[in-house]
Each structure stands twice: as structure tokens, then as C-alpha cells.
Motif scaffolding. Structure first.
Motif, PDB file in Angstrom:
ATOM      1  N   LYS A  34       0.842  -1.202   0.000  1.00 28.05           N
ATOM      2  CA  LYS A  34       0.000   0.000   0.000  1.00 28.05           C
ATOM      3  C   LYS A  34       0.875   1.248   0.000  1.00 28.05           C
ATOM      4  N   ILE A  35       2.150   1.083  -0.256  1.00 25.30           N
ATOM      5  CA  ILE A  35       3.109   2.180  -0.208  1.00 25.30           C
ATOM      6  C   ILE A  35       2.985   3.005  -1.486  1.00 25.30           C
ATOM      7  N   LYS A  36       2.832   4.315  -1.319  1.00 25.51           N
ATOM      8  CA  LYS A  36       2.664   5.191  -2.474  1.00 25.51           C
ATOM      9  C   LYS A  36       3.811   6.185  -2.659  1.00 25.51           C
ATOM     10  N   ASP A  37       4.618   6.402  -1.633  1.00 24.62           N
ATOM     11  CA  ASP A  37       5.708   7.376  -1.771  1.00 24.62           C
ATOM     12  C   ASP A  37       7.052   6.720  -1.459  1.00 24.62           C
ATOM     13  N   ASN A  40       8.422   6.289   2.423  1.00 26.49           N
ATOM     14  CA  ASN A  40       7.911   5.096   3.116  1.00 26.49           C
ATOM     15  C   ASN A  40       8.477   3.819   2.506  1.00 26.49           C
ATOM     16  N   TYR A  41       8.673   3.819   1.192  1.00 31.00           N
ATOM     17  CA  TYR A  41       9.258   2.654   0.516  1.00 31.00           C
ATOM     18  C   TYR A  41      10.682   2.415   1.012  1.00 31.00           C
ATOM     19  N   ASP A  42      11.478   3.470   1.096  1.00 27.37           N
ATOM     20  CA  ASP A  42      12.851   3.339   1.597  1.00 27.37           C
ATOM     21  C   ASP A  42      12.868   2.807   3.024  1.00 27.37           C
ATOM     22  N   GLY A  60      17.255 -10.420  -3.191  1.00 29.05           N
ATOM     23  CA  GLY A  60      17.457  -9.678  -4.429  1.00 29.05           C
ATOM     24  C   GLY A  60      16.107  -9.394  -5.041  1.00 29.05           C
ATOM     25  N   GLY A  61      15.818  -8.127  -5.298  1.00 27.97           N
ATOM     26  CA  GLY A  61      14.547  -7.770  -5.890  1.00 27.97           C
ATOM     27  C   GLY A  61      14.133  -6.379  -5.481  1.00 27.97           C
ATOM     28  N   GLY A  62      12.851  -6.080  -5.597  1.00 25.18           N
ATOM     29  CA  GLY A  62      12.321  -4.781  -5.222  1.00 25.18           C
ATOM     30  C   GLY A  62      11.005  -4.517  -5.913  1.00 25.18           C
TER      31      GLY A  62
END
Length: 112
Positions: A34-37, A40-42, A60-62
Motif C-alpha cells: 500500500k506504499i505510495k511514496d 515510506n518505501y525506503d 534480491g529484488g524490489g
């Protein structure tokens, strides 16, 4: 890739090819966020990597709205255990910013 026959390979060769007892098992993981910015993602990624590191695993991924990747053990010739896999799933499911978690079964990290 064609699977290797193990029975005709010496232990030394099995080790070089990560076969048999030297196989490294890992699993795919993906989750809807639900992360939009990006701030918050970092923060989420930092917390996730800290948790993965504490379990002696590597990731490994993102991805922002669909966060996906592969998790394997941080040490050479070691595999992820079912318990570690369950811990990662529990940690992700407990977060409010994750809406759905999907994991694959343990597979050979070198030959999947």
C-alpha cells in the motif's frame, strides 16, 4: 536448463556445481504493498533488509506496488529452512503496509 545427474559425479564436482548436499535452496517472494511514496518505501526496504540480515538470509529484488524477489541463505552451501521461510512470511503479513503475500516453494537457487 537440464538437471544434472548426481550419481555419476564425485563429491568434489558436486561441490563445484552446487549439487546434492551442496545445493542452495531459496524461494520466491512477492507482496502487494500500500506504499505510495518513496520515503515510506525506503523505510520499508531498510526494515525488510535488516530483518532478512538478522536471519542470515540475502534478498534480491524490489518494486513499489508489487514488491518481489528471491531469498536465499547468505552463506555459501547453506539453504533456507522452512522455519526461516515461515518467519519471513509472518513478518510481511504482520505489516500494515502489505496487503497480500505470496511465496514459492524452496527451489535450488543456482538452477531455477
Amino acid at each position: 536448463m537440464k538437471p544434472f545427474k548426481i550419481d555419476n559425479k564425485k563429491r568434489r564436482i558436486q561441490k563445484k556445481l552446487f549439487l546434492g548436499e551442496f545445493a542452495m535452496l531459496g524461494f520466491d517472494v512477492s507482496c502487494d504493498t500500500k506504499i505510495k511514496d518513496f520515503d515510506n518505501y525506503d523505510m520499508f526496504v531498510d526494515e525488510f533488509i535488516d530483518y532478512i540480515d538478522a536471519l542470515d538470509l540475502s534478498f534480491g529484488g524490489g518494486g513499489l506496488e508489487l514488491f518481489e524477489g528471491f531469498i536465499c541463505h547468505a552463506e555459501r552451501y547453506k539453504s533456507v529452512t522452512n522455519e526461516q521461510q515461515a518467519q519471513v512470511v509472518s513478518w510481511l503479513e504482520a505489516r500494515k503496509d502489505i496487503s497480500a503475500v505470496r511465496v514459492g516453494e524452496l527451489v535450488d537457487a543456482n538452477y531455477f
